[in-house]
Design an enzyme around this catalytic site. Structure first.
Site, PDB file in Angstrom:
ATOM      1  N   GLU A 156      73.236  45.156  69.137  1.00  0.00           N
ATOM      2  CA  GLU A 156      71.976  45.878  68.994  1.00  0.00           C
ATOM      3  C   GLU A 156      71.365  46.115  70.378  1.00  0.00           C
ATOM      4  OE1 GLU A 156      69.129  43.236  67.286  1.00  0.00           O
ATOM      5  OE2 GLU A 156      67.496  44.680  67.383  1.00  0.00           O
ATOM      6  N   ASP A 173      69.499  40.474  67.185  1.00  0.00           N
ATOM      7  CA  ASP A 173      68.481  39.454  67.430  1.00  0.00           C
ATOM      8  C   ASP A 173      68.192  38.636  66.182  1.00  0.00           C
ATOM      9  OD1 ASP A 173      68.195  40.165  70.030  1.00  0.00           O
ATOM     10  OD2 ASP A 173      66.523  41.549  69.671  1.00  0.00           O
ATOM     11  N   ASP A 198      63.711  42.647  62.962  1.00  0.00           N
ATOM     12  CA  ASP A 198      64.447  43.885  63.231  1.00  0.00           C
ATOM     13  C   ASP A 198      65.950  43.633  63.225  1.00  0.00           C
ATOM     14  OD1 ASP A 198      62.162  45.300  63.390  1.00  0.00           O
ATOM     15  OD2 ASP A 198      62.065  45.323  65.600  1.00  0.00           O
TER      16      ASP A 198
END
Ligand code: 1YM
Length: 645
Positions: free
Chosen positions: A437, A510, A514
């Site tokens: 990401e 993470d 999100d």
């Protein structure tokens, strides 16, 4: 009473020799429980209950019993009670032991050794109640049969109080009370929801049986009655009710050949909904066949054929036009259940049915009964055809778009995405692809990796929610194309696992909300469009640390709060802990050391333990209805957190 005297005599003769042989049999179960029940963790623990319940279900299928009561007692022991004929009180002539004792102390694969009956409910390996006995601290059986009450008690599989007739009774049926052996199981606490799901499934698969499940543990008191006259038709209705979508025709289509007492038997229930995906679940002898097999193959082939013939007949398809298998399965919810003698299970997990006669049986059933149904119910027929045609048009549009932009070659892997930092190794089983990401974390991962076998693909932009999109959108989505290209194995109808370029596909995002969203979006994509990657264990989740703890030059990492506290204790109170806000904060060395170095990192392998649960999870989490999603998340916080589906 004659039965009883004969029994005493027989017992004197062969008891000791037999007893030794029997114990040797069950000793094997205690030494290698995993071979008989899969695991000694929660799955195996619950399996003990299923083995006993399966015998009671067999009795319902023989038409002799209608109610089964399953109780989790306050001490975490289990009682299963049925109102069938009871186990006969005689002596088994082959082994010279009471039949009841044979049932609970002999390992037997498959066939029952009663009066020519057969076993269809089937546990994991068809080994039966003796495995539950072997792995229980104690197991007590009470059998009321033919006006007499018989009892026997075992401890760790050995006879503790011998078989005896307690006298006369008007009652009939079997009651088994047992407690799993805590020296064998890592977990001894029963999970009510796990039992409830299984009992619900079994009551759908055995129409008419009433299973009452009760929890009598303090603070958890509850009770559920599971009773579905509609059998698998009720199952399909239930599954469609769980999904966040609408049914496109009112009734469930139900087809059947054979009966439980006239095997083989096959039954199929179908109802379409307005989603873009398919839910087809299958069972053989009431066991889930997660990897499908012959019965599913027969179903798919016949469904495609019947829908094409029907479309031609009503004039909706012309000339050489055809609906593909995927077209006619878009939005389908179907349950297939077959019952047969001598079921052959294939593959490592024994979850694939190998009997080819089941392909023919299900094919014939669908070909005949579904054609008839469509003839007689033209409105439903029209609804389903419209859905299939819309799917077909979308697929055609996707094909055209692909050709126009030469995306076909793009998707089939002759080109690699520009952002990919590939590895040198070419042998798939040795390579890893990190889906990372964000660009900054992608940069650290590129610099930190071992480029001999680790490839990095930074993800750009928001990953498409495939639950709300048709294939044409998926094929042209800028966030998914690089992933499809890098993997090299194609998608949908063209998917070919042989072409997969990496053995491990590792999602690295993470540890925040999100990141969690990205993980679920990617998993939804893999589940809906490349499911085999999950089924064959190629998809992993990286576990980056949450804290960095240092004192002077000593640096340690913690993956949760408990670990953080422990490390601070070790290093002394002057140690400082910093919480990572994201992967991007780590420099390449830190990322390598904590999350990518195979000798240090921990990876979570994503597996499909329960395809129905998964399907439901994605359809509710990612679907377009807000209310069911909120409810589902509230009820299933553990699923939203724990992505090891
Ligand atoms: C709570 C568990 O085991 N019920 C049960 C088991 C049997 C019968 C009835 C039964 C089966 C048959 C004939 C037959 C079993 N019998 C045998 C054996 N409930 C529970 N209820 N009569 C009664 O299959 O022919 C094994 S299980 F060996 F006697 F056939």
């Amino acid at each position: 009473m004659e039965e009883h005297n004969q029994m005493q005599e027989e017992l004197q003769k062969g008891y000791e020799d037999e007893q030794i042989r029997v114990l040797e049999g069950l000793e094997a179960v205690r030494i290698r429980p995993g071979m008989y029940i899969g695991t000694t963790s929660s799955g195996g623990l619950h399996h003990l209950v299923y083995e006993i319940v399966d015998n009671a279900i067999d009795e319902t299928q023989a038409g002799e019993c209608d109610t089964i009561l399953v109780t989790v007692n306050s001490d975490n022991s289990i009682t299963v009670k049925d109102n069938g004929r009871g186990i006969p009180g005689g002596i088994n002539p082959q082994v010279g032991l009471p039949t009841l004792e044979v049932v609970y102390t002999k390992l037997h694969a498959g066939g029952k050794f009663g009066d020519g009956g057969y076993k269809v409910a089937g546990g994991l390996h068809g080994v039966g109640a003796s495995v539950t006995n072997a792995l229980s601290e104690f197991l007590e059986v009470t059998s009321c049969h033919g006006g007499k009450k018989y009892t026997e008690r075992f401890e760790r599989g050995e006879v503790a109080i011998p078989f005896k007739c307690e006298g006369d009774t008007d009652d009939h049926g079997v009651t088994v009370h047992f407690k799993p052996d805590p020296t064998i199981f890592e977990v001894t606490e029963f999970d009510y929801d796990v039992l409830l799901n299984r009992m619900r499934e079994q009551s759908f698969l055995n129409a008419g049986v009433k299973i009452i499940l009760k929890d009598e543990r303090e603070g958890c008191e509850q009770e559920n009655t599971l009773h579905f006259e509609g059998g698998i038709a009720s199952y399909v209705d239930y599954l469609n009710g769980l999904k966040s979508c609408e049914r496109i025709h009112p009734e469930v289509i139900y087809m059947k050949i054979g009966t439980p007492s006239e095997l083989p038997m096959a039954e199929v229930a179908i109802q379409y909904n307005d989603s873009y995906n398919e839910t087809v679940i299958s069972f053989a002898n009431s066991m889930a066949t997660i990897e499908g097999g012959m019965h599913e193959t027969g179903f798919r082939t016949a469904l495609t054929k019947v829908m094409n013939d029907y479309a031609k007949k009503v004039g909706i398809l012309k000339g050489d036009d055809k609906l593909s298998g995927e077209d006619v399965r878009e939005g389908i919810c179907a349950v297939i259940s077959v019952k047969l003698e001598n079921a052959q299970f294939e593959s490592q997990t024994k979850a694939k049915l190998g009997n080819s006669e089941m392909r023919t049986l299900v094919d014939n059933l669908i070909t005949k009964k579904l054609s008839e149904y469509l003839e007689e119910n033209p409105n439903t027929g029209k609804m389903i055809l419209e859905k299939s045609l819309a799917a077909s048009r979308a697929r055609e549009a996707a094909r055209k778009a692909r050709e126009l932009t030469r995306r076909k070659s793009v998707l089939e892997g002759s080109t690699l995405p520009g952002k990919l930092a590939d590895c040198q190794e070419r042998r798939t089983e040795l390579t890893e692809l990190y889906l990372v990401e964000g660009d900054s974390a992608g940069g650290s991962a590129k610099d930190g990796r071992d480029s001999r076998f680790q490839a990095i693909l930074p993800l750009r932009g928001k990953v498409l929610n495939v639950e709300k999109s048709r294939l044409d959108k998926v094929y042209s989505n800028q966030s998914l194309i690089p992933i499809i290209q890098a993997l090299g194995c194609g998608i949908g109808e063209e998917f070919d696992i042989e072409k997969l370029r990496y053995g491990k596909i590792i999602i690295m995002a993470d540890a925040d909300v999100d990141g969690s969203h990205i993980r679920v979006l990617l998993l939804t994509f893999f589940f809906r469009h490349m499911r085999q990657l999950i089924e064959e264990g190629h998809i992993y989740l990286a576990q980056p640390p949450l804290y960095k703890i240092h004192r002077g030059k000593i640096v340690k990492y913690a993956f949760n709060d408990a670990e953080k506290e422990k490390i601070i204790e070790e290093l002394g109170t002057s140690a400082e802990a910093e919480r990572y806000k994201g992967l991007g904060e780590m420099d390449p060395e830190q990322l390598w050391e904590t999350t990518m170095d195979p000798s240090y990192r921990t990876l979570l392998r994503v597996n499909i333990q329960d395809a129905i649960r998964c399907d439901q999870l994605f359809s509710v989490l990612m679907g377009d209805q807000v209310e069911p999603r909120r409810e589902f998340i509230e009820q299933n916080a553990k699923f939203a957190e724990n992505l090891d589906i």
